[in-house]
Design a protein around this motif. Structure first.
Motif, PDB file in Angstrom:
ATOM      1  N   LYS A 117     107.702  47.471 -16.550  1.00 11.95           N
ATOM      2  CA  LYS A 117     108.871  48.315 -16.296  1.00 11.95           C
ATOM      3  C   LYS A 117     110.157  47.591 -16.668  1.00 11.95           C
ATOM      4  O   LYS A 117     111.102  48.207 -17.166  1.00 11.95           O
ATOM      5  N   GLY A 118     110.179  46.282 -16.456  1.00 11.92           N
ATOM      6  CA  GLY A 118     111.361  45.510 -16.806  1.00 11.92           C
ATOM      7  C   GLY A 118     111.643  45.549 -18.298  1.00 11.92           C
ATOM      8  O   GLY A 118     112.802  45.696 -18.718  1.00 11.92           O
ATOM      9  N   ILE A 119     110.596  45.426 -19.105  1.00 14.91           N
ATOM     10  CA  ILE A 119     110.757  45.507 -20.566  1.00 14.91           C
ATOM     11  C   ILE A 119     111.276  46.888 -20.958  1.00 14.91           C
ATOM     12  O   ILE A 119     112.196  47.015 -21.780  1.00 14.91           O
ATOM     13  N   LEU A 120     110.700  47.918 -20.368  1.00 17.26           N
ATOM     14  CA  LEU A 120     111.096  49.289 -20.712  1.00 17.26           C
ATOM     15  C   LEU A 120     112.548  49.555 -20.329  1.00 17.26           C
ATOM     16  O   LEU A 120     113.304  50.164 -21.091  1.00 17.26           O
ATOM     17  N   ARG A 121     112.943  49.104 -19.132  1.00 18.47           N
ATOM     18  CA  ARG A 121     114.326  49.320 -18.694  1.00 18.47           C
ATOM     19  C   ARG A 121     115.297  48.512 -19.554  1.00 18.47           C
ATOM     20  O   ARG A 121     116.382  48.986 -19.900  1.00 18.47           O
TER      21      ARG A 121
END
Length: 303
Positions: A33-37
């Motif tokens: 999720k961190g990469i996507l955000r």
């Protein structure tokens, strides 16, 4: 399995044991999720409330949702937002998506989209741009696109195929009898035609489609759809249980047993599908990376 959904009030809500999933390992989910955000990307895993999000994120995989998250259609089974106005296409999106593929070290990536009926080509140019960007930064990654029906714009379909994805997926979603209720802005015949034209335009591409169960279809009606897909030489089929995203969405008519899903799998294999993934928790992109093994067993080339 029922013959009619006209009386479906959505009161089948208690999930059987076979639909329960394990809690995900939150650290790995948080990393993805961190990469996507960080890159400002959407995934269908989150937008469509997929029950397998924990397993897939924990494995470091995701199905990217481009040109969204707002959709121009209001399919009553889908949890993707259709009330917001779609935004103009972002020319940086392909490069941001490719960077996510690089950071996540993906062997296989699935790229899908909302319906963009407001665009002349339905967003085909954005699909092509994303495929090209991924090819540039991660040439060994195999690419699957899960596309809308493009309103029957076959030039747009040709543009996506010209970018040479390994897999083209387009879901039929349900049986013809239920289209007016489940997919009112779609056309069963148009979906089959899209798959037929894909095989005609790019015979080296693996074609794929998916069906939801539990909306009131009968066993025989599912078999008929499977036969229709084989008639257009569809290679891969997924069948999974429909789950109601919220009280405002279509209700679940019935929870189909694992034994029935397995019966469909066996029937599909006998029909000649290269692969049939059929289980309650199956979704269109669930374990999509397994297609790499399929490509090794049944290789194809442009030549």
């Amino acid at each position: 399995m029922g013959d009619d959904v006209s009386s479906n009030t959505g009161n089948v809500t208690v999930k059987p044991e076979w639909l329960r999933v394990k809690a995900p390992q939150m650290q790995r989910v948080g990393n993805v999720k961190g990469i996507l955000r960080d890159l400002g990307l959407n995934t269908v895993c989150e937008e469509a409330s997929c029950p397998n999000i924990g397993e897939c994120f924990n494995a470091g995989t995701a199905t990217f949702l481009i040109m969204g998250p707002a959709c121009t259609r209001a399919c009553p089974y889908c949890d993707i937002d259709f009330e917001k106005k779609p935004k103009a296409l972002d020319p940086t999106e392909p490069d941001r998506l490719a960077e996510a593929v690089r950071r996540m070290n993906l062997n296989h990536v699935v790229i899908t989209s909302v319906n963009r009926d407001d665009l002349p080509d339905g967003g085909a140019s954005q699909f092509a741009g994303c495929i090209a960007a991924v090819r540039q930064v991660s040439p060994k990654t195999t690419i699957e696109v899960l596309i809308p029906d493009l309103c029957g714009n076959w030039n747009a379909l040709a543009a996506i195929l010209a970018a040479e994805p390994e897999v083209l997926n387009h879901n039929t979603e349900t049986i013809p009898r239920l289209y007016r209720r489940v997919r009112p802005q779609g056309s069963y015949e148009r979906s089959l035609e899209l798959l037929r034209r894909t095989r005609e335009l790019a015979p080296w591409v693996y074609t794929k489609s998916g069906i939801m169960a539990g909306l009131g279809e009968t066993h025989d009606e599912v078999i008929e759809v499977m036969q229709g897909l084989r008639a257009v030489d569809c290679d891969i089929l997924t069948i999974g249980q429909y789950l109601q995203p919220s009280a405002k969405h279509l209700g679940v008519n019935d929870f189909v047993t694992p034994e029935q899903f397995d019966a469909w799998r066996q029937a599909g294999e006998a029909m000649g599908f290269l692969q049939v993934v059929s289980s309650p928790l199956t979704r269109s992109s669930y374990h999509a990376e397994q297609v790499r093994g399929l490509m090794e067993r049944f290789p194809r080339s442009k030549g």
